[in-house]
Design an enzyme around this catalytic site. Structure first.
Site, mmCIF file in Angstrom:
data_model
loop_
_atom_site.group_PDB
_atom_site.id
_atom_site.type_symbol
_atom_site.label_atom_id
_atom_site.label_comp_id
_atom_site.label_asym_id
_atom_site.label_seq_id
_atom_site.Cartn_x
_atom_site.Cartn_y
_atom_site.Cartn_z
ATOM 1 C CE LYS A 32 -2.319 1.751 3.675
ATOM 2 N NZ LYS A 32 -2.112 3.201 3.595
ATOM 3 C CG ASP A 59 -4.657 4.639 1.619
ATOM 4 O OD1 ASP A 59 -5.768 5.153 1.404
ATOM 5 O OD2 ASP A 59 -4.217 4.421 2.764
ATOM 6 C CE LYS A 61 -7.559 6.823 4.018
ATOM 7 N NZ LYS A 61 -6.117 6.557 3.916
ATOM 8 C CG ASP A 64 -12.147 17.801 -5.754
ATOM 9 O OD1 ASP A 64 -13.061 18.599 -6.038
ATOM 10 O OD2 ASP A 64 -10.975 18.162 -5.595
ATOM 11 C CB THR A 118 -9.582 2.006 11.373
ATOM 12 O OG1 THR A 118 -8.450 2.412 10.611
ATOM 13 C CG2 THR A 118 -10.355 0.980 10.600
ATOM 14 C CD GLN A 187 -5.426 2.522 12.631
ATOM 15 O OE1 GLN A 187 -6.524 3.050 12.696
ATOM 16 N NE2 GLN A 187 -4.823 2.280 11.483
ATOM 17 N NE ARG A 208 1.083 2.938 13.053
ATOM 18 C CZ ARG A 208 0.167 3.774 13.549
ATOM 19 N NH1 ARG A 208 0.544 4.777 14.317
ATOM 20 N NH2 ARG A 208 -1.106 3.608 13.277
HETATM 21 O O1 C5P Z 1 0.433 1.372 10.942
HETATM 22 P P1 C5P Z 1 -0.985 0.885 10.733
HETATM 23 O O2 C5P Z 1 -1.086 -0.614 10.641
HETATM 24 O O3 C5P Z 1 -1.956 1.500 11.714
HETATM 25 O O4 C5P Z 1 -1.348 1.437 9.274
HETATM 26 C C1 C5P Z 1 -2.633 1.478 8.752
HETATM 27 C C2 C5P Z 1 -2.586 2.089 7.391
HETATM 28 O O5 C5P Z 1 -3.899 2.078 6.855
HETATM 29 C C3 C5P Z 1 -2.127 3.543 7.355
HETATM 30 O O6 C5P Z 1 -1.365 3.688 6.163
HETATM 31 C C4 C5P Z 1 -3.400 4.351 7.271
HETATM 32 O O7 C5P Z 1 -3.241 5.538 6.514
HETATM 33 C C5 C5P Z 1 -4.323 3.404 6.503
HETATM 34 N N1 C5P Z 1 -5.750 3.555 6.721
HETATM 35 C C6 C5P Z 1 -6.359 3.488 7.957
HETATM 36 N N2 C5P Z 1 -7.724 3.623 8.084
HETATM 37 C C7 C5P Z 1 -8.483 3.791 7.000
HETATM 38 C C8 C5P Z 1 -7.878 3.857 5.724
HETATM 39 C C9 C5P Z 1 -6.511 3.720 5.617
HETATM 40 O O8 C5P Z 1 -5.665 3.285 8.946
HETATM 41 N N3 C5P Z 1 -9.797 3.836 7.108
#
Ligand code: C5P
Length: 228
Positions: A32, A59, A61, A64, A118, A187, A208
Protein backbone atom coordinates in the site's frame (compact mmCIF):
# COMPACT_ATOMS: atom_id res chain seq x y z
CA UNK A 1 -7.67 -13.30 2.82
CA UNK A 2 -4.73 -11.26 1.52
CA UNK A 3 -2.08 -9.25 3.32
CA UNK A 4 -1.48 -5.65 2.25
CA UNK A 5 1.54 -3.93 3.82
CA UNK A 6 1.44 -0.16 4.33
CA UNK A 7 4.72 1.38 3.16
CA UNK A 8 4.62 4.32 5.56
CA UNK A 9 8.33 4.49 6.52
CA UNK A 10 10.03 7.83 6.66
CA UNK A 11 12.20 7.43 3.58
CA UNK A 12 12.01 5.88 0.14
CA UNK A 13 15.15 3.89 0.91
CA UNK A 14 13.54 2.25 3.95
CA UNK A 15 10.41 1.36 1.97
CA UNK A 16 12.43 -0.09 -0.89
CA UNK A 17 14.59 -2.05 1.54
CA UNK A 18 11.44 -3.68 2.94
CA UNK A 19 10.03 -4.36 -0.52
CA UNK A 20 13.32 -6.01 -1.58
CA UNK A 21 13.51 -8.02 1.62
CA UNK A 22 10.02 -9.41 0.98
CA UNK A 23 10.41 -9.96 -2.75
CA UNK A 24 10.03 -13.73 -2.50
CA UNK A 25 6.47 -13.10 -1.31
CA UNK A 26 5.64 -10.55 -4.02
CA UNK A 27 2.96 -12.80 -5.48
CA UNK A 28 1.27 -13.30 -2.11
CA UNK A 29 1.30 -9.79 -0.69
CA UNK A 30 0.12 -6.36 -1.76
CA UNK A 31 1.90 -3.11 -0.99
CA UNK A 32 0.00 0.00 0.00
CA UNK A 33 1.45 3.33 -1.12
CA UNK A 34 -0.10 6.18 0.82
CA UNK A 35 0.16 9.95 1.05
CA UNK A 36 3.62 10.03 2.55
CA UNK A 37 5.36 7.85 -0.03
CA UNK A 38 3.38 9.05 -3.01
CA UNK A 39 3.81 12.76 -2.30
CA UNK A 40 7.53 12.29 -1.72
CA UNK A 41 8.47 9.60 -4.21
CA UNK A 42 5.88 10.05 -6.98
CA UNK A 43 5.15 7.66 -9.78
CA UNK A 44 8.75 6.44 -10.15
CA UNK A 45 8.29 4.67 -6.82
CA UNK A 46 5.22 2.83 -8.12
CA UNK A 47 7.14 1.78 -11.23
CA UNK A 48 10.00 0.38 -9.11
CA UNK A 49 7.59 -1.64 -6.95
CA UNK A 50 5.70 -2.95 -10.00
CA UNK A 51 9.01 -4.13 -11.49
CA UNK A 52 9.50 -6.29 -8.39
CA UNK A 53 6.19 -8.01 -9.18
CA UNK A 54 4.01 -6.54 -6.43
CA UNK A 55 0.33 -5.64 -6.61
CA UNK A 56 -0.07 -2.02 -5.60
CA UNK A 57 -2.87 -0.36 -3.67
CA UNK A 58 -2.64 3.42 -4.03
CA UNK A 59 -4.22 4.87 -0.90
CA UNK A 60 -4.92 8.50 -1.79
CA UNK A 61 -8.56 8.62 -0.63
CA UNK A 62 -9.87 10.96 -3.32
CA UNK A 63 -12.57 13.42 -2.28
CA UNK A 64 -13.73 16.13 -4.67
CA UNK A 65 -16.44 17.01 -7.18
CA UNK A 66 -17.39 14.21 -9.65
CA UNK A 67 -15.50 15.53 -12.68
CA UNK A 68 -12.30 16.16 -10.73
CA UNK A 69 -12.47 12.70 -9.19
CA UNK A 70 -13.05 11.07 -12.57
CA UNK A 71 -10.06 12.97 -14.04
CA UNK A 72 -7.81 11.95 -11.15
CA UNK A 73 -8.96 8.32 -11.40
CA UNK A 74 -8.08 8.21 -15.06
CA UNK A 75 -4.55 9.39 -14.24
CA UNK A 76 -4.29 6.83 -11.44
CA UNK A 77 -5.32 4.05 -13.83
CA UNK A 78 -2.55 5.16 -16.21
CA UNK A 79 -0.01 4.67 -13.41
CA UNK A 80 -0.71 0.94 -13.60
CA UNK A 81 -1.71 0.45 -9.97
CA UNK A 82 -3.99 -2.47 -9.14
CA UNK A 83 -6.32 -0.83 -6.64
CA UNK A 84 -7.06 2.67 -5.28
CA UNK A 85 -9.61 4.34 -3.06
CA UNK A 86 -12.00 7.27 -2.91
CA UNK A 87 -14.25 8.59 -0.13
CA UNK A 88 -17.83 7.26 -0.14
CA UNK A 89 -18.89 10.58 1.41
CA UNK A 90 -18.07 12.25 -1.92
CA UNK A 91 -21.44 10.78 -2.95
CA UNK A 92 -22.95 8.32 -5.40
CA UNK A 93 -22.61 10.66 -8.38
CA UNK A 94 -18.88 11.10 -7.82
CA UNK A 95 -18.34 7.36 -7.32
CA UNK A 96 -20.39 6.60 -10.43
CA UNK A 97 -18.39 9.14 -12.44
CA UNK A 98 -15.16 7.40 -11.42
CA UNK A 99 -16.38 3.96 -12.51
CA UNK A 100 -17.81 5.34 -15.72
CA UNK A 101 -14.50 7.02 -16.60
CA UNK A 102 -12.53 3.85 -15.90
CA UNK A 103 -14.73 1.78 -18.18
CA UNK A 104 -12.58 2.76 -21.15
CA UNK A 105 -9.61 0.83 -19.76
CA UNK A 106 -9.27 -2.79 -20.83
CA UNK A 107 -7.96 -3.67 -17.38
CA UNK A 108 -8.94 -1.12 -14.76
CA UNK A 109 -7.77 -0.97 -11.15
CA UNK A 110 -10.16 -2.08 -8.40
CA UNK A 111 -11.87 0.88 -6.75
CA UNK A 112 -12.73 0.87 -3.05
CA UNK A 113 -14.62 3.47 -1.04
CA UNK A 114 -13.54 4.62 2.39
CA UNK A 115 -16.46 4.34 4.84
CA UNK A 116 -15.24 5.40 8.30
CA UNK A 117 -11.57 5.84 9.15
CA UNK A 118 -10.45 3.25 11.67
CA UNK A 119 -8.94 6.01 13.84
CA UNK A 120 -12.43 7.37 14.71
CA UNK A 121 -14.06 6.56 18.01
CA UNK A 122 -17.86 6.80 18.33
CA UNK A 123 -17.88 10.24 19.95
CA UNK A 124 -15.70 11.95 17.36
CA UNK A 125 -17.45 10.21 14.49
CA UNK A 126 -20.91 11.27 15.67
CA UNK A 127 -19.86 14.92 15.87
CA UNK A 128 -18.94 14.86 12.19
CA UNK A 129 -21.42 12.41 10.64
CA UNK A 130 -24.34 12.58 13.11
CA UNK A 131 -24.56 8.80 13.34
CA UNK A 132 -22.94 5.80 14.94
CA UNK A 133 -20.08 4.26 13.00
CA UNK A 134 -21.66 0.96 12.04
CA UNK A 135 -24.90 2.47 10.70
CA UNK A 136 -23.04 5.04 8.62
CA UNK A 137 -20.39 2.60 7.40
CA UNK A 138 -23.19 0.30 6.17
CA UNK A 139 -25.00 3.19 4.47
CA UNK A 140 -21.78 4.24 2.74
CA UNK A 141 -21.08 0.65 1.71
CA UNK A 142 -24.51 0.24 0.13
CA UNK A 143 -24.09 3.54 -1.71
CA UNK A 144 -20.69 2.41 -3.05
CA UNK A 145 -22.12 -0.95 -4.08
CA UNK A 146 -24.97 0.73 -5.96
CA UNK A 147 -22.48 3.08 -7.64
CA UNK A 148 -20.65 0.05 -9.05
CA UNK A 149 -17.52 0.08 -6.89
CA UNK A 150 -15.61 -3.10 -6.11
CA UNK A 151 -15.59 -2.80 -2.34
CA UNK A 152 -14.94 -0.68 0.73
CA UNK A 153 -12.35 0.21 3.33
CA UNK A 154 -13.87 -0.38 6.76
CA UNK A 155 -12.99 -1.83 10.13
CA UNK A 156 -13.11 -5.56 10.80
CA UNK A 157 -16.18 -4.91 12.95
CA UNK A 158 -18.30 -3.82 9.99
CA UNK A 159 -17.05 -6.28 7.36
CA UNK A 160 -19.50 -9.14 7.87
CA UNK A 161 -22.62 -6.97 7.96
CA UNK A 162 -21.47 -5.02 4.90
CA UNK A 163 -21.19 -8.27 2.98
CA UNK A 164 -24.67 -9.27 4.12
CA UNK A 165 -26.23 -6.13 2.62
CA UNK A 166 -24.07 -6.00 -0.53
CA UNK A 167 -22.70 -9.37 -1.58
CA UNK A 168 -20.01 -11.84 -0.59
CA UNK A 169 -17.85 -10.72 -3.53
CA UNK A 170 -17.98 -7.06 -2.50
CA UNK A 171 -14.44 -6.54 -1.19
CA UNK A 172 -13.74 -5.46 2.39
CA UNK A 173 -10.28 -4.11 3.15
CA UNK A 174 -9.56 -3.44 6.79
CA UNK A 175 -6.80 -1.33 8.34
CA UNK A 176 -6.38 -1.19 12.11
CA UNK A 177 -5.03 -4.72 12.18
CA UNK A 178 -2.82 -5.64 15.08
CA UNK A 179 -2.04 -9.19 13.98
CA UNK A 180 -1.03 -10.53 17.36
CA UNK A 181 -2.51 -7.85 19.67
CA UNK A 182 0.35 -5.34 19.22
CA UNK A 183 0.11 -1.68 20.37
CA UNK A 184 -2.90 0.09 18.77
CA UNK A 185 -1.21 3.57 18.69
CA UNK A 186 -3.61 6.06 16.99
CA UNK A 187 -5.98 3.34 15.74
CA UNK A 188 -9.22 2.93 17.68
CA UNK A 189 -11.14 0.04 16.12
CA UNK A 190 -8.41 -2.58 15.96
CA UNK A 191 -8.63 -6.34 15.46
CA UNK A 192 -6.44 -9.42 15.18
CA UNK A 193 -6.04 -11.67 12.13
CA UNK A 194 -8.28 -14.26 13.69
CA UNK A 195 -11.02 -11.66 14.15
CA UNK A 196 -10.56 -10.48 10.55
CA UNK A 197 -10.99 -14.06 9.35
CA UNK A 198 -14.15 -14.54 11.36
CA UNK A 199 -15.56 -11.36 9.83
CA UNK A 200 -14.87 -12.51 6.24
CA UNK A 201 -12.36 -9.75 5.47
CA UNK A 202 -10.73 -9.93 2.01
CA UNK A 203 -7.66 -7.73 2.62
CA UNK A 204 -5.96 -6.85 5.91
CA UNK A 205 -3.74 -3.76 5.94
CA UNK A 206 -0.81 -3.87 8.33
CA UNK A 207 1.68 -1.03 8.68
CA UNK A 208 3.60 -0.35 11.86
CA UNK A 209 3.51 -3.91 13.27
CA UNK A 210 5.56 -4.88 10.18
CA UNK A 211 7.73 -1.95 9.13
CA UNK A 212 8.63 -1.04 12.71
CA UNK A 213 9.42 -4.62 13.71
CA UNK A 214 13.03 -5.70 14.39
CA UNK A 215 12.58 -8.49 11.87
CA UNK A 216 9.77 -7.58 9.44
CA UNK A 217 10.25 -10.72 7.36
CA UNK A 218 9.58 -12.94 10.36
CA UNK A 219 6.37 -11.02 11.14
CA UNK A 220 5.23 -11.34 7.50
CA UNK A 221 5.96 -15.06 7.51
CA UNK A 222 3.95 -15.49 10.69
CA UNK A 223 1.04 -13.48 9.29
CA UNK A 224 1.01 -15.39 6.00
CA UNK A 225 0.95 -18.66 7.89
CA UNK A 226 -1.97 -17.45 9.99
CA UNK A 227 -4.08 -16.17 7.09
CA UNK A 228 -3.89 -19.37 5.05
O1 C5P B 1 0.43 1.37 10.94
P1 C5P B 1 -0.98 0.89 10.73
O2 C5P B 1 -1.09 -0.61 10.64
O3 C5P B 1 -1.96 1.50 11.71
O4 C5P B 1 -1.35 1.44 9.27
C1 C5P B 1 -2.63 1.48 8.75
C2 C5P B 1 -2.59 2.09 7.39
O5 C5P B 1 -3.90 2.08 6.86
C3 C5P B 1 -2.13 3.54 7.36
O6 C5P B 1 -1.36 3.69 6.16
C4 C5P B 1 -3.40 4.35 7.27
O7 C5P B 1 -3.24 5.54 6.51
C5 C5P B 1 -4.32 3.40 6.50
N1 C5P B 1 -5.75 3.56 6.72
C6 C5P B 1 -6.36 3.49 7.96
N2 C5P B 1 -7.72 3.62 8.08
C7 C5P B 1 -8.48 3.79 7.00
C8 C5P B 1 -7.88 3.86 5.72
C9 C5P B 1 -6.51 3.72 5.62
O8 C5P B 1 -5.67 3.28 8.95
N3 C5P B 1 -9.80 3.84 7.11
Amino acid sequence: MKLCIALDSKSKEENLKLAKELKEYSKDIWLKVGFRSYIRDCKEFIIELKKMGYNIFLDLKLYDIPNTMADASEEIAKLGVDMFNIHASAGKKAMGAVIERLSKFKKRPLVLAVTALTSFDEEEFKKIYGSDIKTKAKEFALLSYEAGLDGVVCSVWESKEIKEITGKDFITLTPGIRPFKEEAEDQKRVATIQEAKENLVDFIVVGRPIYKAKNPKEVVKKILKEIQ
